[in-house]
Design a protein around this motif. Sequence first.
Motif, PDB file in Angstrom:
ATOM      1  N   MET A   1       0.841  -1.189   0.000  1.00 10.35           N
ATOM      2  CA  MET A   1       0.000   0.000   0.000  1.00 10.35           C
ATOM      3  C   MET A   1       0.877   1.241   0.000  1.00 10.35           C
ATOM      4  O   MET A   1       0.990   1.947   0.998  1.00 10.35           O
ATOM      5  N   THR A   2       1.486   1.508  -1.114  1.00 11.11           N
ATOM      6  CA  THR A   2       2.429   2.616  -1.139  1.00 11.11           C
ATOM      7  C   THR A   2       1.773   3.954  -1.494  1.00 11.11           C
ATOM      8  O   THR A   2       2.257   4.992  -1.088  1.00 11.11           O
ATOM      9  N   THR A   3       0.681   3.896  -2.238  1.00 14.21           N
ATOM     10  CA  THR A   3       0.039   5.170  -2.609  1.00 14.21           C
ATOM     11  C   THR A   3      -0.363   5.926  -1.346  1.00 14.21           C
ATOM     12  O   THR A   3      -0.948   5.366  -0.441  1.00 14.21           O
ATOM     13  N   GLU A   4      -0.032   7.198  -1.313  1.00 15.11           N
ATOM     14  CA  GLU A   4      -0.329   7.972  -0.100  1.00 15.11           C
ATOM     15  C   GLU A   4      -1.728   8.565  -0.208  1.00 15.11           C
ATOM     16  O   GLU A   4      -1.903   9.740  -0.506  1.00 15.11           O
ATOM     17  N   LEU A   5      -2.706   7.757   0.053  1.00 14.04           N
ATOM     18  CA  LEU A   5      -4.098   8.199  -0.079  1.00 14.04           C
ATOM     19  C   LEU A   5      -4.439   9.279   0.937  1.00 14.04           C
ATOM     20  O   LEU A   5      -4.123   9.148   2.106  1.00 14.04           O
ATOM     21  N   HIS A   6      -5.103  10.327   0.477  1.00 15.77           N
ATOM     22  CA  HIS A   6      -5.525  11.483   1.286  1.00 15.77           C
ATOM     23  C   HIS A   6      -4.341  12.248   1.893  1.00 15.77           C
ATOM     24  O   HIS A   6      -4.481  12.946   2.868  1.00 15.77           O
ATOM     25  N   ASP A   7      -3.163  12.097   1.291  1.00 13.58           N
ATOM     26  CA  ASP A   7      -2.005  12.792   1.833  1.00 13.58           C
ATOM     27  C   ASP A   7      -1.903  14.208   1.317  1.00 13.58           C
ATOM     28  O   ASP A   7      -1.497  15.115   2.017  1.00 13.58           O
ATOM     29  N   ASN A   8      -2.255  14.362   0.038  1.00 10.77           N
ATOM     30  CA  ASN A   8      -2.128  15.688  -0.537  1.00 10.77           C
ATOM     31  C   ASN A   8      -3.451  16.085  -1.180  1.00 10.77           C
ATOM     32  O   ASN A   8      -3.662  15.962  -2.378  1.00 10.77           O
ATOM     33  N   ILE A   9      -4.331  16.583  -0.326  1.00 12.53           N
ATOM     34  CA  ILE A   9      -5.713  16.769  -0.760  1.00 12.53           C
ATOM     35  C   ILE A   9      -5.837  17.823  -1.861  1.00 12.53           C
ATOM     36  O   ILE A   9      -6.583  17.650  -2.809  1.00 12.53           O
ATOM     37  N   SER A  10      -5.055  18.900  -1.779  1.00 17.45           N
ATOM     38  CA  SER A  10      -5.271  19.958  -2.771  1.00 17.45           C
ATOM     39  C   SER A  10      -4.808  19.509  -4.160  1.00 17.45           C
ATOM     40  O   SER A  10      -5.446  19.833  -5.161  1.00 17.45           O
ATOM     41  N   ASP A  11      -3.720  18.745  -4.247  1.00 11.94           N
ATOM     42  CA  ASP A  11      -3.291  18.240  -5.557  1.00 11.94           C
ATOM     43  C   ASP A  11      -4.324  17.285  -6.126  1.00 11.94           C
ATOM     44  O   ASP A  11      -4.638  17.310  -7.310  1.00 11.94           O
ATOM     45  N   THR A  12      -4.851  16.429  -5.251  1.00 11.50           N
ATOM     46  CA  THR A  12      -5.855  15.477  -5.710  1.00 11.50           C
ATOM     47  C   THR A  12      -7.071  16.227  -6.231  1.00 11.50           C
ATOM     48  O   THR A  12      -7.659  15.875  -7.235  1.00 11.50           O
ATOM     49  N   PHE A  13      -7.425  17.302  -5.547  1.00  7.24           N
ATOM     50  CA  PHE A  13      -8.593  18.078  -5.943  1.00  7.24           C
ATOM     51  C   PHE A  13      -8.392  18.692  -7.327  1.00  7.24           C
ATOM     52  O   PHE A  13      -9.261  18.605  -8.187  1.00  7.24           O
ATOM     53  N   LYS A  14      -7.198  19.247  -7.538  1.00  6.05           N
ATOM     54  CA  LYS A  14      -6.913  19.847  -8.854  1.00  6.05           C
ATOM     55  C   LYS A  14      -6.993  18.794  -9.946  1.00  6.05           C
ATOM     56  O   LYS A  14      -7.573  19.004 -11.008  1.00  6.05           O
ATOM     57  N   ALA A  15      -6.402  17.647  -9.678  1.00  2.00           N
ATOM     58  CA  ALA A  15      -6.421  16.565 -10.669  1.00  2.00           C
ATOM     59  C   ALA A  15      -7.861  16.122 -10.931  1.00  2.00           C
ATOM     60  O   ALA A  15      -8.238  15.851 -12.077  1.00  2.00           O
ATOM     61  N   SER A  16      -8.670  16.090  -9.875  1.00  2.00           N
ATOM     62  CA  SER A  16     -10.060  15.653 -10.034  1.00  2.00           C
ATOM     63  C   SER A  16     -10.840  16.608 -10.923  1.00  2.00           C
ATOM     64  O   SER A  16     -11.698  16.194 -11.696  1.00  2.00           O
ATOM     65  N   ILE A  17     -10.555  17.905 -10.781  1.00  2.00           N
ATOM     66  CA  ILE A  17     -11.272  18.884 -11.612  1.00  2.00           C
ATOM     67  C   ILE A  17     -10.940  18.668 -13.085  1.00  2.00           C
ATOM     68  O   ILE A  17     -11.818  18.678 -13.947  1.00  2.00           O
ATOM     69  N   GLU A  18      -9.662  18.424 -13.351  1.00  2.00           N
ATOM     70  CA  GLU A  18      -9.255  18.156 -14.733  1.00  2.00           C
ATOM     71  C   GLU A  18      -9.964  16.931 -15.292  1.00  2.00           C
ATOM     72  O   GLU A  18     -10.526  16.949 -16.389  1.00  2.00           O
ATOM     73  N   LEU A  19      -9.929  15.852 -14.510  1.00  2.00           N
ATOM     74  CA  LEU A  19     -10.578  14.609 -14.946  1.00  2.00           C
ATOM     75  C   LEU A  19     -12.075  14.820 -15.156  1.00  2.00           C
ATOM     76  O   LEU A  19     -12.655  14.323 -16.124  1.00  2.00           O
ATOM     77  N   SER A  20     -12.671  15.574 -14.250  1.00  2.00           N
ATOM     78  CA  SER A  20     -14.108  15.823 -14.318  1.00  2.00           C
ATOM     79  C   SER A  20     -14.471  16.540 -15.620  1.00  2.00           C
ATOM     80  O   SER A  20     -15.461  16.212 -16.274  1.00  2.00           O
ATOM     81  N   LYS A  21     -13.638  17.504 -16.010  1.00  2.00           N
ATOM     82  CA  LYS A  21     -13.917  18.245 -17.250  1.00  2.00           C
ATOM     83  C   LYS A  21     -13.857  17.315 -18.453  1.00  2.00           C
ATOM     84  O   LYS A  21     -14.683  17.390 -19.366  1.00  2.00           O
ATOM     85  N   LYS A  22     -12.870  16.428 -18.433  1.00  2.00           N
ATOM     86  CA  LYS A  22     -12.745  15.470 -19.546  1.00  2.00           C
ATOM     87  C   LYS A  22     -13.946  14.536 -19.590  1.00  2.00           C
ATOM     88  O   LYS A  22     -14.475  14.224 -20.655  1.00  2.00           O
ATOM     89  N   ALA A  23     -14.369  14.095 -18.400  1.00  2.00           N
ATOM     90  CA  ALA A  23     -15.505  13.171 -18.342  1.00  2.00           C
ATOM     91  C   ALA A  23     -16.759  13.842 -18.896  1.00  2.00           C
ATOM     92  O   ALA A  23     -17.538  13.233 -19.630  1.00  2.00           O
ATOM     93  N   GLU A  24     -16.930  15.120 -18.560  1.00  2.00           N
ATOM     94  CA  GLU A  24     -18.110  15.838 -19.008  1.00  2.00           C
ATOM     95  C   GLU A  24     -18.149  15.900 -20.532  1.00  2.00           C
ATOM     96  O   GLU A  24     -19.182  15.658 -21.163  1.00  2.00           O
ATOM     97  N   GLN A  25     -17.001  16.199 -21.110  1.00  2.00           N
ATOM     98  CA  GLN A  25     -16.889  16.256 -22.564  1.00  2.00           C
ATOM     99  C   GLN A  25     -17.238  14.909 -23.181  1.00  2.00           C
ATOM    100  O   GLN A  25     -17.985  14.794 -24.143  1.00  2.00           O
ATOM    101  N   SER A  26     -16.685  13.861 -22.565  1.00  2.00           N
ATOM    102  CA  SER A  26     -16.881  12.527 -23.094  1.00  2.00           C
ATOM    103  C   SER A  26     -18.341  12.066 -22.981  1.00  2.00           C
ATOM    104  O   SER A  26     -18.855  11.371 -23.868  1.00  2.00           O
ATOM    105  N   LEU A  27     -19.014  12.477 -21.925  1.00  2.00           N
ATOM    106  CA  LEU A  27     -20.436  12.131 -21.794  1.00  2.00           C
ATOM    107  C   LEU A  27     -21.242  12.761 -22.932  1.00  2.00           C
ATOM    108  O   LEU A  27     -22.181  12.164 -23.463  1.00  2.00           O
ATOM    109  N   LEU A  28     -20.839  13.979 -23.314  1.00  2.00           N
ATOM    110  CA  LEU A  28     -21.545  14.679 -24.377  1.00  2.00           C
ATOM    111  C   LEU A  28     -21.315  14.035 -25.733  1.00  2.00           C
ATOM    112  O   LEU A  28     -22.243  13.852 -26.519  1.00  2.00           O
TER     113      LEU A  28
END
Length: 360
Positions: A1-28
Amino acid sequence: MTTELHDNISDTFKASIELSKKAEQSLLTNPEKHRILTGDRPTGNLHIGHFIGSVQNRIKIQNLGVETFIIIADYQVLTDHDAHDKIAQYSKELVIDYLACGLDADCGKTFFFPHSQIPELNQLLLPFLTLMSTAELERNPTVKDEIKSAGLSTINAGMFVYPIHQACDILFCDATVVPVGKDQLAHLESTRVIAKRFNKKYAPIFKEPIALLSEMPMVKGLDGTEKMSKSRNNTIMLKASEDETVAAIKKAKTDSDRIITYDPINRPEVANLIEIISIFTKEDPRIIADKISDRGAAGLKSMLAETINETLRPVREKRKLLESDPEYIENVIKRGVDKIRPIAQEKLAKVLEVMNMKYF
Ligand code: TRP
């Protein structure tokens, strides 16, 4: 279990926003390639906060032609509520509210099911529990917040591991996109980590889902405090009558300034009520304020009540019809379970196979 889950919340959040935008496009562009899964705890009826937030978003996605699975997270209610006497009733109420708003159980693509009715989904919990450390669970920011806001000094183990149970909800059906609010992002991260770890350890059989962060307009409650909720008594239930709506809005907080202006910094309560009108009418808040002008707080409140009552009139009418047909509602849930259960059975069979637990 090497991934540091919930260690760097703000980076994860930024990455999630990017992914979310891509997902939205793809749904369309490719609605047929997706399956969304999202859900709620059945703890009561929906209110206008849900209506302008999550529900509209789900309807939009459904209407793009995307397969839409709505999980009624009844087991999750046990983690923090003492409401087990009403769970099935609340689940049905939830389905009535969704259908009244425009989710469509007859379109062949939208399904509702309580996760308690899908045993194979719940059985995924056992292997998944071994894929996450207790330290990672302790770091989960959403669980921490929920414990804090419930004022609990100790928590039950179900509450502690519920992010893992939620991963079962999402992974069993290969959901590609999970529409959620910001508060659920940590669980989506846990879900992705569990999928990754399982795939690496056994065999690549789980899809890593993407969180779709809906642009939920952040309105505050009618009393001007942070969040709209039934327990804070600062919202309007979808099922409320028009008179109840008017009465509840009469109690909304405003200020003593006679002329209505849109000034979120100096007049936050008035601005919040104007914003709620604006979400419904799509009109600019400043124009709304100009229209009310010297009619003051009373004018603002009557415009808000009228706007909500007008928008909800068809929803409330449909709700009454649905309420009068409990058999139809049971049937909707049964159809959901019948559609979903084989999907879970197939996935669990694969899981057991790759874990070398196939005996016959
Ligand atoms: N935890 C979510 C909530 O409290 C409800 C939920 C349960 C959910 N399972 C889910 C949301 C799966 C999205 C996907 O609102």
